[in-house]
Scaffold this active site. Sequence first.
Site, PDB file in Angstrom:
ATOM      1  N   LYS A 118       0.655  -1.248   0.054  1.00  0.00           N
ATOM      2  CA  LYS A 118       0.209   0.179  -0.258  1.00  0.00           C
ATOM      3  C   LYS A 118       0.760   1.529  -0.383  1.00  0.00           C
ATOM      4  O   LYS A 118       0.739   2.531  -0.650  1.00  0.00           O
ATOM      5  CB  LYS A 118      -0.847   0.041   1.131  1.00  0.00           C
ATOM      6  CG  LYS A 118      -1.678  -1.187   1.414  1.00  0.00           C
ATOM      7  CD  LYS A 118      -3.088  -1.452   2.783  1.00  0.00           C
ATOM      8  CE  LYS A 118      -2.068  -1.744   4.317  1.00  0.00           C
ATOM      9  NZ  LYS A 118      -1.287  -2.707   3.808  1.00  0.00           N
ATOM     10  N   ARG A 124     -10.261   0.966   8.835  1.00  0.00           N
ATOM     11  CA  ARG A 124      -9.542  -0.500   8.922  1.00  0.00           C
ATOM     12  C   ARG A 124     -10.338  -0.867   9.614  1.00  0.00           C
ATOM     13  O   ARG A 124     -10.296  -2.332   9.952  1.00  0.00           O
ATOM     14  CB  ARG A 124      -8.009  -0.292  10.035  1.00  0.00           C
ATOM     15  CG  ARG A 124      -7.142  -0.425   9.124  1.00  0.00           C
ATOM     16  CD  ARG A 124      -5.860  -0.285  10.372  1.00  0.00           C
ATOM     17  NE  ARG A 124      -4.790  -1.388  10.003  1.00  0.00           N
ATOM     18  CZ  ARG A 124      -3.729  -0.166   9.131  1.00  0.00           C
ATOM     19  NH1 ARG A 124      -3.632   0.317   9.124  1.00  0.00           N
ATOM     20  NH2 ARG A 124      -2.321  -1.463   8.886  1.00  0.00           N
ATOM     21  N   ARG A 150      11.982  -6.291   5.057  1.00  0.00           N
ATOM     22  CA  ARG A 150      11.694  -4.420   5.099  1.00  0.00           C
ATOM     23  C   ARG A 150      12.105  -3.247   6.225  1.00  0.00           C
ATOM     24  O   ARG A 150      12.421  -3.598   7.640  1.00  0.00           O
ATOM     25  CB  ARG A 150       9.900  -3.991   4.993  1.00  0.00           C
ATOM     26  CG  ARG A 150       9.789  -2.556   5.353  1.00  0.00           C
ATOM     27  CD  ARG A 150       8.339  -2.137   5.233  1.00  0.00           C
ATOM     28  NE  ARG A 150       7.898  -2.304   6.099  1.00  0.00           N
ATOM     29  CZ  ARG A 150       6.743  -2.349   6.352  1.00  0.00           C
ATOM     30  NH1 ARG A 150       5.789  -1.743   5.248  1.00  0.00           N
ATOM     31  NH2 ARG A 150       5.742  -3.118   6.633  1.00  0.00           N
ATOM     32  N   ARG A 193      11.126  -1.859  11.803  1.00  0.00           N
ATOM     33  CA  ARG A 193      10.229  -0.991  12.156  1.00  0.00           C
ATOM     34  C   ARG A 193      10.212  -2.236  13.293  1.00  0.00           C
ATOM     35  O   ARG A 193      10.053  -3.707  13.072  1.00  0.00           O
ATOM     36  CB  ARG A 193       8.897  -1.562  11.310  1.00  0.00           C
ATOM     37  CG  ARG A 193       8.900   0.323  10.924  1.00  0.00           C
ATOM     38  CD  ARG A 193       7.964   0.502   9.792  1.00  0.00           C
ATOM     39  NE  ARG A 193       6.196  -0.761  10.142  1.00  0.00           N
ATOM     40  CZ  ARG A 193       5.293  -0.696   9.345  1.00  0.00           C
ATOM     41  NH1 ARG A 193       5.512   0.517   8.086  1.00  0.00           N
ATOM     42  NH2 ARG A 193       4.182  -1.021   9.809  1.00  0.00           N
ATOM     43  N   ARG A 222      -0.318  -8.530  13.469  1.00  0.00           N
ATOM     44  CA  ARG A 222      -0.963  -7.922  12.262  1.00  0.00           C
ATOM     45  C   ARG A 222      -2.185  -9.145  11.554  1.00  0.00           C
ATOM     46  O   ARG A 222      -2.665  -8.304  11.312  1.00  0.00           O
ATOM     47  CB  ARG A 222       0.017  -7.006  11.600  1.00  0.00           C
ATOM     48  CG  ARG A 222       0.702  -5.950  12.855  1.00  0.00           C
ATOM     49  CD  ARG A 222       1.743  -5.982  12.565  1.00  0.00           C
ATOM     50  NE  ARG A 222       2.055  -4.576  11.307  1.00  0.00           N
ATOM     51  CZ  ARG A 222       2.300  -4.319  10.071  1.00  0.00           C
ATOM     52  NH1 ARG A 222       3.866  -5.208  10.430  1.00  0.00           N
ATOM     53  NH2 ARG A 222       2.818  -4.281   9.092  1.00  0.00           N
TER      54      ARG A 222
HETATM   55  P1  AP5 Z   1       4.752  -1.232   1.681  1.00  0.00           P
HETATM   56  O1  AP5 Z   1       4.749  -0.616   0.623  1.00  0.00           O
HETATM   57  O2  AP5 Z   1       5.131  -0.967   3.140  1.00  0.00           O
HETATM   58  O3  AP5 Z   1       3.720  -2.368   2.448  1.00  0.00           O
HETATM   59  P2  AP5 Z   1       2.257  -1.895   3.481  1.00  0.00           P
HETATM   60  O4  AP5 Z   1       1.266  -2.777   2.854  1.00  0.00           O
HETATM   61  O5  AP5 Z   1       2.583  -0.572   3.468  1.00  0.00           O
HETATM   62  O6  AP5 Z   1       2.850  -2.237   4.622  1.00  0.00           O
HETATM   63  P3  AP5 Z   1       3.112  -2.157   5.938  1.00  0.00           P
HETATM   64  O7  AP5 Z   1       3.300  -2.821   6.855  1.00  0.00           O
HETATM   65  O8  AP5 Z   1       3.253  -0.360   6.393  1.00  0.00           O
HETATM   66  O9  AP5 Z   1       1.209  -1.701   6.394  1.00  0.00           O
HETATM   67  P4  AP5 Z   1       0.040  -2.067   8.090  1.00  0.00           P
HETATM   68  O10 AP5 Z   1      -0.520  -1.119   6.758  1.00  0.00           O
HETATM   69  O11 AP5 Z   1      -0.102  -3.177   8.440  1.00  0.00           O
HETATM   70  O12 AP5 Z   1       1.062  -0.760   8.390  1.00  0.00           O
HETATM   71  P5  AP5 Z   1       0.816   0.846   8.380  1.00  0.00           P
HETATM   72  O13 AP5 Z   1       1.746   1.568   9.059  1.00  0.00           O
HETATM   73  O14 AP5 Z   1      -0.640   1.810   7.905  1.00  0.00           O
HETATM   74  O15 AP5 Z   1       6.276  -2.597   1.285  1.00  0.00           O
HETATM   75  C1  AP5 Z   1       6.630  -3.873   1.807  1.00  0.00           C
HETATM   76  C2  AP5 Z   1       7.646  -4.545   1.668  1.00  0.00           C
HETATM   77  O16 AP5 Z   1       7.893  -4.662   0.344  1.00  0.00           O
HETATM   78  C3  AP5 Z   1       8.160  -3.445   1.532  1.00  0.00           C
HETATM   79  O17 AP5 Z   1       9.972  -4.020   2.341  1.00  0.00           O
HETATM   80  C4  AP5 Z   1       8.613  -3.086  -0.458  1.00  0.00           C
HETATM   81  O18 AP5 Z   1       9.739  -2.998  -1.083  1.00  0.00           O
HETATM   82  C5  AP5 Z   1       8.039  -4.480  -0.555  1.00  0.00           C
HETATM   83  N1  AP5 Z   1       7.192  -4.326  -2.143  1.00  0.00           N
HETATM   84  C6  AP5 Z   1       6.355  -3.414  -1.755  1.00  0.00           C
HETATM   85  N2  AP5 Z   1       5.724  -3.832  -2.758  1.00  0.00           N
HETATM   86  C7  AP5 Z   1       6.783  -4.978  -3.613  1.00  0.00           C
HETATM   87  C8  AP5 Z   1       5.814  -5.735  -4.398  1.00  0.00           C
HETATM   88  N3  AP5 Z   1       5.363  -5.184  -5.941  1.00  0.00           N
HETATM   89  N4  AP5 Z   1       7.182  -7.075  -4.863  1.00  0.00           N
HETATM   90  C9  AP5 Z   1       8.312  -7.110  -3.743  1.00  0.00           C
HETATM   91  N5  AP5 Z   1       8.443  -6.107  -2.929  1.00  0.00           N
HETATM   92  C10 AP5 Z   1       7.552  -5.047  -2.552  1.00  0.00           C
HETATM   93  O19 AP5 Z   1       0.028   0.609   9.816  1.00  0.00           O
HETATM   94  C11 AP5 Z   1       1.039   0.326  11.336  1.00  0.00           C
HETATM   95  C12 AP5 Z   1       0.009   0.146  12.656  1.00  0.00           C
HETATM   96  O20 AP5 Z   1      -0.472   1.029  12.914  1.00  0.00           O
HETATM   97  C13 AP5 Z   1      -0.879  -0.560  12.573  1.00  0.00           C
HETATM   98  O21 AP5 Z   1      -0.665  -2.147  12.783  1.00  0.00           O
HETATM   99  C14 AP5 Z   1      -1.773  -0.465  13.266  1.00  0.00           C
HETATM  100  O22 AP5 Z   1      -1.562  -0.797  15.145  1.00  0.00           O
HETATM  101  C15 AP5 Z   1      -1.986   0.535  13.487  1.00  0.00           C
HETATM  102  N6  AP5 Z   1      -2.766   1.991  12.612  1.00  0.00           N
HETATM  103  C16 AP5 Z   1      -2.693   2.068  11.145  1.00  0.00           C
HETATM  104  N7  AP5 Z   1      -3.509   2.434  10.557  1.00  0.00           N
HETATM  105  C17 AP5 Z   1      -4.401   2.195  11.674  1.00  0.00           C
HETATM  106  C18 AP5 Z   1      -6.687   2.362  11.177  1.00  0.00           C
HETATM  107  N8  AP5 Z   1      -6.369   3.052  10.731  1.00  0.00           N
HETATM  108  N9  AP5 Z   1      -6.848   2.352  13.090  1.00  0.00           N
HETATM  109  C19 AP5 Z   1      -5.985   1.561  13.814  1.00  0.00           C
HETATM  110  N10 AP5 Z   1      -4.426   1.159  14.075  1.00  0.00           N
HETATM  111  C20 AP5 Z   1      -3.833   1.889  12.838  1.00  0.00           C
END
Ligand code: AP5
Length: 216
Positions: A13, A88, A127, A160, A171
């Site tokens: 994402k 979410r 990552r 992270r 997660r």
């Molecule tokens: P990346 O692009 O970082 O993936 P992502 O989907 O953004 O993954 P996240 O782990 O950041 O998502 P998340 O939703 O769990 O975390 P968030 O920060 O929102 O890619 C991942 C890896 O893959 C990278 O190394 C990249 O280089 C590689 N990659 C990407 N595309 C690729 C491809 N096509 N091929 C190969 N490799 C690839 O949330 C973190 C925490 O915050 C949550 O757990 C929760 O506690 C809290 N939080 C956030 N939002 C909310 C909410 N709305 N409500 C409640 N709690 C929340």
Amino acid sequence: MYMVLLGPPGAGKGTQAKLMEERLRVRHVSTGDLLRSAIREGTALGMTAKRFMDRGELVPDELVIDMISARLHDEDCRAGAMLDGFPRTVPQARALEELLGNEGLRLDHVVSLTVPEEELLRRATGRRTCSECGAMCHLVFNPPMRQGLCNRCGGVLFQREDDREQTVRARLEVYEKRTAPLREYYRDRHLLREVDGIGPTDEVLRRILVQLDVCR
Ligand code: AP5
């Protein structure tokens, strides 16, 4: 344009949102990034959020809804926003509808990235993030040229806290239970577009843009 990017942890994402921000000139708003910056700044929100994030749990709805409401009222989101990581939960989705509705706006697209679980684990645990510029890389798919250092600015890379395998598994479970039902929610509203998230990042971007009718 107001758009939501749905998908489990590691689905890409953040990667796709950054590419689309450049391409479509729509502001990328990531709740994960906002919460991590609140943690770095040591705010009350950050301190509360950290307790949930370190365990791989969701931060309570009311805190996240207030945070996103303030962010969407910022000038740079007036013309639109690409929401990464929000909503979410169903209550968050309802709150978003209300927030936009109060301004006479509505959600235009919901893109859901699908990636098998094994690949999600590989992506999230491999990552690394730059402590200076925030750029992401991956130990296997996009490795650093100098060990432990960012390809873009030379800053020190870190993992992270919530990218350790056990937390990533937690997660993923939370995603299935609390966030996956949003696919149905948005399918019922004819907004959902499912996109295969496997393949080179520019190919995944192309698939998304085709779905949005921005390219063929
Ligand atoms: P990346 O692009 O970082 O993936 P992502 O989907 O953004 O993954 P996240 O782990 O950041 O998502 P998340 O939703 O769990 O975390 P968030 O920060 O929102 O890619 C991942 C890896 O893959 C990278 O190394 C990249 O280089 C590689 N990659 C990407 N595309 C690729 C491809 N096509 N091929 C190969 N490799 C690839 O949330 C973190 C925490 O915050 C949550 O757990 C929760 O506690 C809290 N939080 C956030 N939002 C909310 C909410 N709305 N409500 C409640 N709690 C929340």
